[in-house]
Design a protein around this motif. Structure first.
Motif, short mmCIF file in Angstrom:
data_model
loop_
_atom_site.label_atom_id
_atom_site.label_comp_id
_atom_site.label_asym_id
_atom_site.label_seq_id
_atom_site.Cartn_x
_atom_site.Cartn_y
_atom_site.Cartn_z
N SER A 46 41.59 42.21 46.85
CA SER A 46 41.73 42.30 45.52
C SER A 46 40.99 43.43 44.69
O SER A 46 39.83 43.82 45.19
CB SER A 46 41.41 41.03 44.96
N TRP A 47 41.41 43.82 43.52
CA TRP A 47 40.82 44.62 42.69
C TRP A 47 40.52 44.02 41.35
O TRP A 47 41.33 43.12 40.84
CB TRP A 47 41.38 45.83 42.43
N ASP A 49 39.01 44.39 37.32
CA ASP A 49 38.45 45.15 36.07
C ASP A 49 37.05 44.84 35.76
O ASP A 49 36.65 44.46 34.33
CB ASP A 49 39.36 45.39 35.08
N ASP A 74 36.47 52.84 41.38
CA ASP A 74 37.65 53.12 40.99
C ASP A 74 37.95 52.47 39.52
O ASP A 74 38.89 51.22 39.46
CB ASP A 74 38.89 52.57 41.75
N THR A 77 35.77 46.57 40.78
CA THR A 77 35.49 46.37 42.05
C THR A 77 36.44 45.85 43.05
O THR A 77 37.30 45.08 42.46
CB THR A 77 34.30 45.23 41.58
N TYR A 78 36.27 46.25 44.08
CA TYR A 78 37.24 45.83 45.39
C TYR A 78 36.62 44.60 45.85
O TYR A 78 35.48 44.45 45.99
CB TYR A 78 37.68 46.78 46.28
#
Length: 233
Positions: A46-47, A49, A74, A77-78
């Motif tokens: 999952s990612w 914000d 990116d 956080t992944y």
């Protein structure tokens, strides 16, 4: 076959525990479920914000998680999460399991309690799924397209879309240019370096999408609603 984008608004009792916690925080607003498996006992990706500390607090809501690995990158956080149960509402999972459709990543969960996802299938199967899902929750069809084999064109994240919109509003894309990256940063309330990175990534995505569509024979990028049709009937 059709590719349909849905938006759902779950009743509070049907929210996934992590989604419920996301609706109660002000330091994160979106989670994107990027990869999952056909069984509950899998590692999901999952990612979020938000930064790692916030993500750890959110993931504490997933009681069946046995291992977690976070990667900050990116603009967020992944999270790799090993879990033994998806912890979604049983009735919702029954509808998904019974459907004759497949579901494409990402599944996006937002802080306002809504979620968006795409499904692919034949017209009748998608109509049946839409009807069954509508008995459990509020559901809206955002767009419908013919499904095409091959890699799907990239889409902008909400934050990158905000950056492009802000840039257009301040004149960053005017000819001659009347706005600066600093102006964009002020609109987004972020650092200038962050605004610049958001714009570069968004522009790279949009150019790749344009080239991809030209490569498939389209004269110009097609708008999201052109050629769409409803699957409700």
């Amino acid at each position: 076959m059709k590719r349909v984008a849905f938006e759902v608004t779950y009743p509070s009792e049907a929210l996934h525990p992590l989604h419920r916690r996301l609706t109660r925080t002000t330091v994160a607003s979106r989670m994107e479920l990027l990869a999952w498996g056909p069984t509950d006992d899998v590692t999901t990706l999952s990612w979020f914000d938000a930064g790692p500390e916030t993500v750890r607090e959110l993931l504490a809501a997933v009681e069946t998680a046995s291992a977690t690995d976070l990667v900050e990158a990116d603009d967020g956080t992944y999270a790799f999460v090993r879990q033994t149960d998806y912890e979604f509402d049983d009735d919702l999972m029954a509808v998904v399991s019974a459907s004759r459709a497949v579901f494409l990543p990402p599944v996006t969960f937002r802080g306002d309690g809504t979620a968006t996802f795409e499904a692919v299938g034949e017209h009748g199967a998608l109509s049946e799924f839409y009807g069954a899902l509508g008995e459990l929750t509020e559901v809206r069809i955002e767009r419908v397209h013919d499904f095409r084999r091959g890699a799907s064109p990239p889409t902008l994240t909400d934050r990158r879309r905000e950056a492009v919109s802000a840039a257009a509003a301040v004149g960053y894309y005017d000819v001659p240019r009347t706005g600066t990256v600093a102006d964009v940063a002020a609109e987004l309330d972020c650092a200038t370096s962050t605004a610049g990175e958001l714009l570069r990534r968004a522009e790279s995505t949009l150019v790749a999408e344009f080239v991809s569509r030209r490569g498939r024979g389209a004269a110009t990028p097609r708008g999201p609603d052109r050629g769409s049709e409803d699957v409700r009937n």
